[in-house]
Write a protein that holds these residues in place. Structure first.
Motif, PDB file in Angstrom:
ATOM      1  N   ALA A 100       0.827  -1.209   0.000  1.00  0.00           N
ATOM      2  CA  ALA A 100       0.000   0.000   0.000  1.00  0.00           C
ATOM      3  C   ALA A 100       0.861   1.258   0.000  1.00  0.00           C
ATOM      4  N   GLY A 101       2.048   1.152   0.557  1.00  0.00           N
ATOM      5  CA  GLY A 101       2.966   2.288   0.618  1.00  0.00           C
ATOM      6  C   GLY A 101       3.988   2.289  -0.490  1.00  0.00           C
ATOM      7  N   GLU A 102       3.761   1.453  -1.514  1.00  0.00           N
ATOM      8  CA  GLU A 102       4.668   1.361  -2.660  1.00  0.00           C
ATOM      9  C   GLU A 102       6.119   1.177  -2.221  1.00  0.00           C
ATOM     10  N   GLY A 103       6.299   0.260  -1.270  1.00  0.00           N
ATOM     11  CA  GLY A 103       7.642  -0.066  -0.816  1.00  0.00           C
ATOM     12  C   GLY A 103       8.008   0.482   0.554  1.00  0.00           C
ATOM     13  N   SER A 104       7.172   1.346   1.108  1.00  0.00           N
ATOM     14  CA  SER A 104       7.452   1.948   2.411  1.00  0.00           C
ATOM     15  C   SER A 104       6.381   1.541   3.421  1.00  0.00           C
ATOM     16  N   PHE A 105       6.811   0.932   4.542  1.00  0.00           N
ATOM     17  CA  PHE A 105       5.852   0.537   5.567  1.00  0.00           C
ATOM     18  C   PHE A 105       5.161   1.761   6.156  1.00  0.00           C
ATOM     19  N   GLU A 106       5.934   2.795   6.490  1.00  0.00           N
ATOM     20  CA  GLU A 106       5.343   3.977   7.117  1.00  0.00           C
ATOM     21  C   GLU A 106       4.332   4.663   6.193  1.00  0.00           C
ATOM     22  N   THR A 107       4.675   4.782   4.920  1.00  0.00           N
ATOM     23  CA  THR A 107       3.736   5.384   3.965  1.00  0.00           C
ATOM     24  C   THR A 107       2.484   4.520   3.858  1.00  0.00           C
ATOM     25  N   GLY A 108       2.672   3.205   3.767  1.00  0.00           N
ATOM     26  CA  GLY A 108       1.530   2.291   3.699  1.00  0.00           C
ATOM     27  C   GLY A 108       0.666   2.359   4.935  1.00  0.00           C
ATOM     28  N   TRP A 109       1.293   2.497   6.097  1.00  0.00           N
ATOM     29  CA  TRP A 109       0.542   2.629   7.348  1.00  0.00           C
ATOM     30  C   TRP A 109      -0.393   3.836   7.270  1.00  0.00           C
ATOM     31  N   HIS A 110       0.131   4.963   6.786  1.00  0.00           N
ATOM     32  CA  HIS A 110      -0.693   6.175   6.710  1.00  0.00           C
ATOM     33  C   HIS A 110      -1.735   6.102   5.591  1.00  0.00           C
ATOM     34  N   ARG A 111      -1.434   5.415   4.521  1.00  0.00           N
ATOM     35  CA  ARG A 111      -2.390   5.282   3.418  1.00  0.00           C
ATOM     36  C   ARG A 111      -3.491   4.281   3.720  1.00  0.00           C
ATOM     37  N   ALA A 112      -3.143   3.180   4.376  1.00  0.00           N
ATOM     38  CA  ALA A 112      -4.092   2.084   4.515  1.00  0.00           C
ATOM     39  C   ALA A 112      -4.605   1.829   5.927  1.00  0.00           C
ATOM     40  N   VAL A 113      -3.859   2.237   6.931  1.00  0.00           N
ATOM     41  CA  VAL A 113      -4.263   1.930   8.312  1.00  0.00           C
ATOM     42  C   VAL A 113      -4.652   3.198   9.061  1.00  0.00           C
ATOM     43  N   ASP A 114      -3.747   4.139   9.164  1.00  0.00           N
ATOM     44  CA  ASP A 114      -4.021   5.412   9.858  1.00  0.00           C
ATOM     45  C   ASP A 114      -4.338   6.485   8.816  1.00  0.00           C
ATOM     46  N   THR A 115      -5.444   6.287   8.132  1.00  0.00           N
ATOM     47  CA  THR A 115      -5.779   7.148   6.994  1.00  0.00           C
ATOM     48  C   THR A 115      -6.076   8.594   7.396  1.00  0.00           C
ATOM     49  N   HIS A 116      -6.463   8.810   8.645  1.00  0.00           N
ATOM     50  CA  HIS A 116      -6.738  10.182   9.125  1.00  0.00           C
ATOM     51  C   HIS A 116      -5.512  10.805   9.774  1.00  0.00           C
ATOM     52  N   ARG A 117      -4.418  10.059   9.774  1.00  0.00           N
ATOM     53  CA  ARG A 117      -3.150  10.513  10.378  1.00  0.00           C
ATOM     54  C   ARG A 117      -3.343  10.998  11.818  1.00  0.00           C
ATOM     55  N   SER A 118      -4.104  10.228  12.552  1.00  0.00           N
ATOM     56  CA  SER A 118      -4.349  10.570  13.952  1.00  0.00           C
ATOM     57  C   SER A 118      -3.151  10.196  14.831  1.00  0.00           C
ATOM     58  N   LEU A 119      -2.247   9.381  14.296  1.00  0.00           N
ATOM     59  CA  LEU A 119      -1.023   8.928  14.943  1.00  0.00           C
ATOM     60  C   LEU A 119      -1.256   7.891  16.041  1.00  0.00           C
ATOM     61  N   ARG A 120      -2.432   7.843  16.624  1.00  0.00           N
ATOM     62  CA  ARG A 120      -2.771   6.836  17.633  1.00  0.00           C
ATOM     63  C   ARG A 120      -4.092   6.204  17.231  1.00  0.00           C
ATOM     64  N   LEU A 121      -4.105   4.881  17.180  1.00  0.00           N
ATOM     65  CA  LEU A 121      -5.310   4.172  16.759  1.00  0.00           C
ATOM     66  C   LEU A 121      -5.862   3.327  17.889  1.00  0.00           C
ATOM     67  N   SER A 122      -7.146   3.470  18.146  1.00  0.00           N
ATOM     68  CA  SER A 122      -7.818   2.616  19.122  1.00  0.00           C
ATOM     69  C   SER A 122      -8.047   1.242  18.485  1.00  0.00           C
ATOM     70  N   ARG A 123      -8.403   0.282  19.299  1.00  0.00           N
ATOM     71  CA  ARG A 123      -8.674  -1.063  18.781  1.00  0.00           C
ATOM     72  C   ARG A 123      -9.747  -1.037  17.690  1.00  0.00           C
ATOM     73  N   PRO A 124     -10.905  -0.392  17.905  1.00  0.00           N
ATOM     74  CA  PRO A 124     -11.931  -0.411  16.851  1.00  0.00           C
ATOM     75  C   PRO A 124     -11.472   0.241  15.541  1.00  0.00           C
ATOM     76  N   VAL A 125     -10.757   1.332  15.640  1.00  0.00           N
ATOM     77  CA  VAL A 125     -10.285   2.024  14.431  1.00  0.00           C
ATOM     78  C   VAL A 125      -9.265   1.157  13.691  1.00  0.00           C
ATOM     79  N   PHE A 126      -8.318   0.612  14.414  1.00  0.00           N
ATOM     80  CA  PHE A 126      -7.312  -0.262  13.808  1.00  0.00           C
ATOM     81  C   PHE A 126      -7.974  -1.473  13.160  1.00  0.00           C
ATOM     82  N   CYS A 127      -8.864  -2.115  13.885  1.00  0.00           N
ATOM     83  CA  CYS A 127      -9.502  -3.334  13.375  1.00  0.00           C
ATOM     84  C   CYS A 127     -10.329  -3.064  12.123  1.00  0.00           C
ATOM     85  N   ARG A 128     -11.042  -1.945  12.076  1.00  0.00           N
ATOM     86  CA  ARG A 128     -11.796  -1.583  10.860  1.00  0.00           C
ATOM     87  C   ARG A 128     -10.860  -1.426   9.673  1.00  0.00           C
ATOM     88  N   ALA A 129      -9.742  -0.741   9.882  1.00  0.00           N
ATOM     89  CA  ALA A 129      -8.781  -0.527   8.797  1.00  0.00           C
ATOM     90  C   ALA A 129      -8.193  -1.850   8.320  1.00  0.00           C
TER      91      ALA A 129
END
Length: 159
Positions: A100-129
């Motif tokens: 998802a990050g085209e080779g970068s874990f951190e970029t992929g994390w922000h593109r696919a997991v922490d899409t709102h760039r909140s920097l901290r994810l609760s269990r429900p938010v993480f699990c939905r992503a």
């Protein structure tokens, strides 16, 4: 089972299964215990294992438990041998996020997991992503628990 096909020690002794269940009980998961001992190299040699085993308060059958865990006989125990389910799940998650990050874990994390760039994810938010990435609810819940090693309410990309 190890290369000898053994999965337990003689009556009254420790077994690899017992030892792994004790790690889960004490640390929440085998991975958490593994990281508490050695987060850098990805594997434990016999000396490191013996020290960790003693730190847990055990001395009995350390060699037998070691040989049962060192399934490939390499002289090192890694997460694949101690918890193949968690290891495979983490590898799969890493690959999906890096893609998802085209080779970068951190970029992929922000593109696919922490899409709102909140920097901290609760269990429900993480699990939905993570569900949106194609993982099951059981897998997403397990991953949150793995990443949440300090039993916080949230996780970050650094976890």
């Amino acid at each position: 089972r190890n290369v000898l096909g053994l999965d337990r020690v003689e009556e009254g002794g420790c077994s690899a299964t017992w030892f792994l269940s004790e790690l889960k009980r004490r640390y929440g998961s085998v991975l958490r215990a593994f990281l508490a001992v050695d987060a850098k190299t990805g594997s434990l040699n016999f000396h490191m294992f013996s020290v960790a085993y003693a730190r847990l308060g055990y001395s009995r059958d350390v060699r037998m438990v070691w040989f049962l865990l060192d399934a490939d006989g390499s002289g090192e125990v890694d997460l694949d041998e101690m918890d193949p389910t968690a290891s495979g799940l983490l590898r799969r998650f890493h690959c999906v996020v890096v893609a998802a990050g085209e080779g970068s874990f951190e970029t992929g994390w922000h593109r696919a997991v922490d899409t709102h760039r909140s920097l901290r994810l609760s269990r429900p938010v993480f699990c939905r992503a993570v569900l949106a990435l194609g993982f099951s609810s059981t897998e997403s819940d397990l991953m949150f628990s793995i990443f949440n090693a300090k039993d916080k309410l949230t996780i970050t990309v650094g976890d």
